[in-house]
Design an enzyme around this catalytic site. Structure first.
Site, mmCIF file in Angstrom:
data_model
loop_
_atom_site.group_PDB
_atom_site.id
_atom_site.type_symbol
_atom_site.label_atom_id
_atom_site.label_comp_id
_atom_site.label_asym_id
_atom_site.label_seq_id
_atom_site.Cartn_x
_atom_site.Cartn_y
_atom_site.Cartn_z
ATOM 1 N N CYS A 150 0.716 -1.082 -0.185
ATOM 2 C CA CYS A 150 -0.012 0.174 0.210
ATOM 3 C C CYS A 150 0.647 1.327 -0.176
ATOM 4 O O CYS A 150 0.124 2.591 -0.410
ATOM 5 C CB CYS A 150 -0.784 0.317 0.995
ATOM 6 S SG CYS A 150 0.020 0.249 2.522
ATOM 7 N N CYS A 175 -3.011 -2.423 8.707
ATOM 8 C CA CYS A 175 -2.506 -1.598 9.021
ATOM 9 C C CYS A 175 -2.241 -1.666 11.005
ATOM 10 O O CYS A 175 -1.284 0.072 11.600
ATOM 11 C CB CYS A 175 -3.871 -0.743 9.301
ATOM 12 S SG CYS A 175 -4.215 -0.244 7.326
HETATM 13 FE FE1 FES Z 1 -1.874 0.101 4.027
HETATM 14 FE FE2 FES Z 1 -3.197 1.034 6.095
HETATM 15 S S1 FES Z 1 -3.463 0.560 3.525
HETATM 16 S S2 FES Z 1 -1.769 1.049 6.347
#
Ligand code: FES
Length: 133
Positions: free
Chosen positions: A33, A103
């Site tokens: 991400c 996360c």
């Molecule tokens: Fe990757 Fe939140 S989407 S840390």
């Protein structure tokens, strides 16, 4: 999609920012991400975490997770802080959508990275002191 606590922590994090005098700094990231978390700790001579702050370049859940993680480790010894997991973070946040669990894992990893940094610095200091003797 997000719990009330996640949204509150995202909008008004209590522990956001860098820390002057931090003696442990850990940074972790998630390649998928692209989010990055930096954890700052002030650890005293009894190995108790006096203060914890963070900076996160990331999503709402990442910010809320790291903010809660800071609260979870403040006042704890290093050993106790190492026992904090992403499950503890999620349970205080209320819940996280399945695709946002990583996360909270990043928040757990940022604690470990900061503590690892603390031990590395301590080891360096010891080596330096031994050389001088
Ligand atoms: Fe990757 Fe939140 S989407 S840390």
């Amino acid at each position: 999609m997000y719990s009330k606590t996640v949204l509150e922590r995202f909008q008004n994090p209590k522990n956001a920012g860098s820390m002057h005098g931090a003696n442990a700094i850990g940074q972790v990231g998630n390649a998928a991400c692209g989010d990055i978390m930096k954890m700052y700790l002030k650890i005293n001579e009894n190995e108790v975490i006096e203060n914890a702050k963070f900076k996160t370049f990331g999503c709402c859940a990442a910010i809320a997770s790291t903010d809660i993680a800071c609260d979870l480790i403040k006042g704890k010894t290093i050993d106790e802080a190492l026992k904090v997991t992403n499950k503890d973070v999620v349970s205080l946040l209320g819940e996280l959508p399945a695709h946002k669990i990583h996360c909270s894992i990043l928040a757990e990893e940022s604690i470990r990275a900061a503590i690892e940094n603390y031990y590395k610095k301590k080891e360096k200091e010891l080596k330096k002191a031994n050389k001088q003797n």
